[in-house]
Write an enzyme that holds these catalytic residues in place. Structure first.
Site, PDB file in Angstrom:
ATOM      1  N   ASP A 184      -8.320   6.399  -1.625  1.00  0.00           N
ATOM      2  CA  ASP A 184      -6.920   6.503  -1.527  1.00  0.00           C
ATOM      3  C   ASP A 184      -6.213   7.809  -1.690  1.00  0.00           C
ATOM      4  O   ASP A 184      -7.012   8.661  -2.600  1.00  0.00           O
ATOM      5  CB  ASP A 184      -6.204   5.751  -2.863  1.00  0.00           C
ATOM      6  CG  ASP A 184      -5.016   5.312  -2.674  1.00  0.00           C
ATOM      7  OD1 ASP A 184      -4.230   5.494  -1.307  1.00  0.00           O
ATOM      8  OD2 ASP A 184      -4.183   4.774  -3.546  1.00  0.00           O
ATOM      9  N   CYS A 235      -4.159  -0.800   4.065  1.00  0.00           N
ATOM     10  CA  CYS A 235      -4.825   0.000   3.077  1.00  0.00           C
ATOM     11  C   CYS A 235      -4.401  -0.657   1.710  1.00  0.00           C
ATOM     12  O   CYS A 235      -4.495  -1.923   1.605  1.00  0.00           O
ATOM     13  CB  CYS A 235      -4.678   1.427   2.936  1.00  0.00           C
ATOM     14  SG  CYS A 235      -2.966   2.192   3.110  1.00  0.00           S
ATOM     15  N   SER A 236      -3.873   0.148   0.950  1.00  0.00           N
ATOM     16  CA  SER A 236      -3.565  -0.447  -0.496  1.00  0.00           C
ATOM     17  C   SER A 236      -1.899  -0.616  -0.221  1.00  0.00           C
ATOM     18  O   SER A 236      -1.417  -1.760  -0.549  1.00  0.00           O
ATOM     19  CB  SER A 236      -3.813   0.304  -1.769  1.00  0.00           C
ATOM     20  OG  SER A 236      -3.284  -0.109  -2.769  1.00  0.00           O
ATOM     21  N   ALA A 237      -1.297   0.511  -0.249  1.00  0.00           N
ATOM     22  CA  ALA A 237       0.257   0.476   0.059  1.00  0.00           C
ATOM     23  C   ALA A 237       0.643   0.104   1.458  1.00  0.00           C
ATOM     24  O   ALA A 237       1.978  -0.211   1.767  1.00  0.00           O
ATOM     25  CB  ALA A 237       0.956   1.709  -0.406  1.00  0.00           C
ATOM     26  N   GLY A 238      -0.304   0.464   2.415  1.00  0.00           N
ATOM     27  CA  GLY A 238       0.180  -0.010   3.764  1.00  0.00           C
ATOM     28  C   GLY A 238       0.853   1.265   4.382  1.00  0.00           C
ATOM     29  O   GLY A 238       1.630   0.870   5.146  1.00  0.00           O
ATOM     30  N   GLY A 247      -0.195   5.433   3.916  1.00  0.00           N
ATOM     31  CA  GLY A 247      -0.885   6.650   4.014  1.00  0.00           C
ATOM     32  C   GLY A 247      -2.129   6.631   5.219  1.00  0.00           C
ATOM     33  O   GLY A 247      -2.200   7.154   6.168  1.00  0.00           O
ATOM     34  N   ARG A 248      -3.092   5.646   4.484  1.00  0.00           N
ATOM     35  CA  ARG A 248      -4.418   5.703   5.561  1.00  0.00           C
ATOM     36  C   ARG A 248      -4.069   4.719   6.850  1.00  0.00           C
ATOM     37  O   ARG A 248      -4.361   5.050   7.647  1.00  0.00           O
ATOM     38  CB  ARG A 248      -5.511   5.121   4.415  1.00  0.00           C
ATOM     39  CG  ARG A 248      -6.036   5.956   3.517  1.00  0.00           C
ATOM     40  CD  ARG A 248      -7.166   5.194   2.635  1.00  0.00           C
ATOM     41  NE  ARG A 248      -6.268   4.388   1.794  1.00  0.00           N
ATOM     42  CZ  ARG A 248      -6.844   3.647   0.528  1.00  0.00           C
ATOM     43  NH1 ARG A 248      -8.149   3.786   0.611  1.00  0.00           N
ATOM     44  NH2 ARG A 248      -6.129   3.170  -0.283  1.00  0.00           N
ATOM     45  N   GLN A 262       0.942   9.872   4.347  1.00  0.00           N
ATOM     46  CA  GLN A 262       1.524   9.985   3.253  1.00  0.00           C
ATOM     47  C   GLN A 262       1.174  11.439   2.803  1.00  0.00           C
ATOM     48  O   GLN A 262       2.129  11.862   1.998  1.00  0.00           O
ATOM     49  CB  GLN A 262       1.221   8.892   2.142  1.00  0.00           C
ATOM     50  CG  GLN A 262       2.005   9.055   0.895  1.00  0.00           C
ATOM     51  CD  GLN A 262       1.799   7.907   0.121  1.00  0.00           C
ATOM     52  OE1 GLN A 262       0.858   7.021   0.397  1.00  0.00           O
ATOM     53  NE2 GLN A 262       2.299   7.838  -1.249  1.00  0.00           N
TER      54      GLN A 262
END
Length: 581
Positions: free
Chosen positions: A482, A513-516, A518-519, A560
């Site tokens: 992350d 990803c986690s938040a949808g 950055g990655r 991000q």
């Protein structure tokens, strides 16, 4: 319940306040002093006439109308009777002065201006309300939720006094545009709906707003600094820090309360975007350099390339910061609304990543259609994506409903379940049945030197037993931390290659990803740009910068960090190296 706006009704010139004004007993009445005005009390209408038509003034016009709280009987509230609609009536500044200095009745004053204006000066005892108008329009965003959004406990306590208030006065800068979208009118509707005794409640807007009132009532204007718990702008941020980028952040303009800290850039940009990051380039021969488009040469072949990337990313961040400040400003109606994400916050993994209303994915079902997911694509790109957060246990069924409704055949997962002791994404594929969806694992393989787990699932819907069972490919990339980047850009290219092999239709690829953001944004950017380069004839336009800006118009914080932004350039340059080999 509707609110009547009586533009044609007379604004009341003075009030009988059910008691003497004690602070003037030591001097004779004066024409200039509103508290000294004397007038006969208007007899209250009979009880049967209290249910006033929504299109007629509450008070019949007369030669010297007087508002008497004491003389108006207040019947007990009966749940069996529908409450009388609350009318939004004009109130003269002189009459508000009377109320502030002489009234013994419960009074609530609401300020709906920008928070920066409220910080500078405000009417004494006014409570500041700063909620986007798109939220205020929603019946489900109740007065209790508005109260919860007020960060200062003292202000929150004042606001909850509406339950016993007989008079509510709402004002903005000049009260010149009292339309249906005006926050004050939306608040009045909520008071009409939720007040236990709307027959006794009177809601006013201040004629001329704060500007007119403050010009003649300086003694009733509070200019003292507000407490740190009330002011979002009181965070100790440097006002004009110097950045590595050799540019300065504009002086803090008192961001909007209470969502100040939910805008990531408000705090993260205090010290810029960090130092320029050198690109990781290997085997960049002269032949490869010559094959690069000019916009990429300016980054890869110039010593100032890293600095240019830092400056570009800083511009991306500032653009989004301004966009979100507008979206959270109750006085600005903009196309980038995030009201659905704010209202249904219990479905969000993070409290600062919301989907824009114009691009959010809507679930095809009765009832709540919200899910934290966005349709994303670049204007000139052929590839389409659904960017979403890592599912929560409460949203597993919603996640698979997206896959079913949007006919998704490929899911790209860019996170592990847990990172550094924190849950980044819950396992949404191990349970065979999730609501009306049945998911069965067909196969699991490890590919790309152990960096990608390739799973294949069968997906069926219990409500459609005769519909063909679908096969969904699930690619989990396990080497991308992350806020970080993969060990090498080449591994990201391997993931993109696997995803494109599995994607054989024009249906959107679901990426999370986690938040949808950055990655997820970096993956979508690189995949989009590589596709665009096959057909592009523009040798000068920076396709990566263009794509990131366009993706950020679809979803917050796509790509991000500066490091992820640099990765996009590294991966595209690596693709040219691979092609040359």
């Amino acid at each position: 319940m509707d609110v009547a706006l009586h533009n044609a009704a007379p604004s009341f010139s003075y009030f009988d306040l059910a008691g003497e004004c004690n602070d003037h007993s030591s001097r004779p009445p004066s024409a200039e002093d509103p508290c000294s005005r004397q007038s006969p009390v208007v007899e209250p209408p009979p009880q049967a006439a209290r249910r006033v038509s929504i299109r007629s003034p509450i008070f019949a016009p007369g030669p010297t109308p007087v508002f008497s709280l004491a003389s108006t009987p207040t019947p007990a509230f009966s749940p069996a009777l529908a409450p009388t609609p609350v009318s939004l009536l004009p109130l003269q500044p002189a009459d508000l002065r009377v109320l502030l200095r002489c009234s013994r009745e419960p009074l609530l004053i609401l300020d709906v201006r920008l928070h920066s204006a409220y910080e500078d000066a405000r009417i004494a005892s006014a409570v500041h309300i700063s909620v986007p108008s798109t939220l205020l329009k929603r019946p489900s965003f109740t007065l209790a939720r508005i109260s919860d959004s007020i960060p200062d406990t003292g202000q929150r306590s004042k606001f909850t006094s509406y339950k016993r208030a007989r008079l509510i006065v709402i004002y903005d800068a000049d009260c010149a545009n009292i339309t249906d979208s005006w926050p004050g009118k939306q608040l009045a509707k909520k008071f009409a709906t939720e007040s236990c005794d709307s027959q006794a409640l009177r809601v006013f807007y201040l004629k001329g707003g704060f500007k007119t009132f403050s010009s003649v009532n300086r003694d009733l204007i509070d200019t003292l600094p507000i407490s740190s718990s009330t002011s979002a702008s009181s965070l100790s941020l440097p006002s004009r820090p110097t950045l590595t980028l050799q540019c300065q952040i504009p002086k803090n303009s008192s961001p909007i309360c209470p969502f100040f800290t939910n805008i990531r850039q408000n705090t993260e940009l205090a010290n810029g975007v960090g130092d320029p990051i050198p690109l990781r380039l290997n085997n960049l021969s002269d032949s490869i350099k010559s094959a690069l488009p000019n916009w990429l040469k300016r980054i890869a072949c110039s010593p100032s390339g890293p600095q240019k990337l830092a400056e570009s990313f800083y511009g991306i961040e500032k653009t989004e910061q301004k966009r979100l400040q507008k979206a959270l400003n109750p006085n600005i109606v903009d196309g980038f609304s995030i009201s659905a994400g704010l209202e249904r916050g219990n479905k969000n993994r993070y409290n600062n990543i919301w989907p824009y209303d114009h691009s959010r994915v809507k679930l095809v079902k009765d009832g709540d259609d919200y899910v934290n997911a966005s349709f994303c694509h670049a204007l000139d790109g052929k590839n389409r994506y659904i960017a979403t957060q890592g599912p929560l246990p409460s949203t597993f069924e919603d996640f698979w409903r997206i896959v079913w409704d949007q006919r998704v055949w490929v899911i790209v997962m860019l996170t592990t379940i847990e990172e550094a002791g924190q849950i980044k994404c819950h396992n949404y594929w191990n349970d065979e049945k999730m609501g009306c969806f049945i998911i069965r694992n067909i196969s699991t393989n490890i590919v790309a030197n152990g960096t990608i787990i390739c799973r294949r699932f069968s997906l069926s819907h219990t409500d459609y037993p005769f519909t063909s069972i679908r096969e969904v490919t699930h690619l989990q990339y396990t080497e991308w931390p992350d806020f970080g980047v993969p060990v090498a850009p080449s591994s990201l290219l391997s993931l993109i290659h696997e995803a494109n092999i599995a994607s054989t239709t024009t249906s959107p690829m679901l990426v999370h990803c986690s938040a949808g953001c950055g990655r997820t944004g970096a993956f979508c950017t690189v995949d989009t740009v590589l596709s665009m380069l096959r057909d592009s004839t523009n040798n000068e336009e920076d396709l990566i910068l263009k794509t990131v800006l366009e993706l950020r118009e679809k979803r917050i914080s796509m790509v991000q960090t500066l490091r992820q932004f640099v990765l996009c350039y590294e991966a595209v340059i690596e693709a040219f190296i691979r092609q040359a080999e």
